[in-house]
Design a protein around this motif. Structure first.
Motif, short mmCIF file in Angstrom:
data_model
loop_
_atom_site.label_atom_id
_atom_site.label_comp_id
_atom_site.label_asym_id
_atom_site.label_seq_id
_atom_site.Cartn_x
_atom_site.Cartn_y
_atom_site.Cartn_z
N VAL A 46 -83.56 16.69 27.15
CA VAL A 46 -84.88 16.06 27.11
C VAL A 46 -84.80 14.84 26.19
CG1 VAL A 46 -87.27 16.38 26.38
CG2 VAL A 46 -86.07 18.22 27.58
N ASP B 295 -86.18 12.49 23.55
CA ASP B 295 -87.18 12.59 22.48
C ASP B 295 -87.87 11.23 22.35
OD1 ASP B 295 -88.68 13.53 20.38
OD2 ASP B 295 -87.08 13.30 18.91
N SER C 227 -90.15 14.29 25.87
CA SER C 227 -90.77 15.27 24.99
C SER C 227 -92.27 15.05 24.79
CB SER C 227 -90.08 15.23 23.62
OG SER C 227 -90.21 13.93 23.06
N SER C 228 -92.83 13.95 25.29
CA SER C 228 -94.23 13.64 24.98
C SER C 228 -95.00 13.18 26.21
CB SER C 228 -94.29 12.52 23.94
OG SER C 228 -93.64 12.89 22.77
#
Length: 157
Positions: A25, A27, A59-60
């Motif tokens: 993933v 970040d 991640s967001s």
């Protein structure tokens, strides 16, 4: 048969890597206005492939990344740029404020709220390709202002 915690943890990591296509993933920090509903419209329209790189999980909320390692990062909901002397280019009807730092570029949509920011390395991807291929996604946010050239502005005489 008894498994050690280390063996279970290692097995879990291997399984997680297989399930995510062996790509970790990315970040990426969310932008301040990432929860804006217009960002959702942008994010569902981003291409799976961008400038020859495959999209990967981030991640967001309101973020996207392409390539492994990431060659292109996009964040929706960044602060909307105001008038600027930075370079501004119109690509397929989308105005972008461009900032260069060596081969790394930051392109931020101009005249759209929320704004979308794209970071990329021009040694790895062509800026024209990235901005052209993101047109469909970022144009989901209505444009309310446009880039102007010094030729478009009347100076006090």
């Amino acid at each position: 048969m008894k498994f050690s915690p280390a063996a279970i943890s290692a097995g879990t990591l291997v399984l997680a890597a297989v399930l995510t296509g062996c790509t970790p993933v990315a970040d990426v920090d969310a932008a301040p206005d990432a929860a804006n509903p217009d960002c959702a419209a942008v994010m569902v329209a981003v291409p799976d492939d961008l400038a020859g790189s495959k999209q990967r999980e981030t991640s967001s909320q309101g973020t996207a990344a392409w390539g492994s390692p990431s060659e292109i990062i996009m964040r929706c909901g960044v602060p909307v740029p105001g008038p600027t002397t930075d370079a501004c280019a119109t690509v397929n009807g989308v105005d972008w404020v461009l900032r260069e730092d060596g081969s790394f570029w930051t392109a931020t949509t101009y005249g759209r709220d929320p704004a979308v920011e794209v970071l990329f390395d021009t040694d790895k991807v062509a800026s024209s390709t990235v901005l052209v291929e993101l047109q469909n996604a970022v144009s989901r946010v209505d444009q309310t202002r446009e880039c102007l050239s010094t030729k478009d502005v009347e100076l006090p005489g």
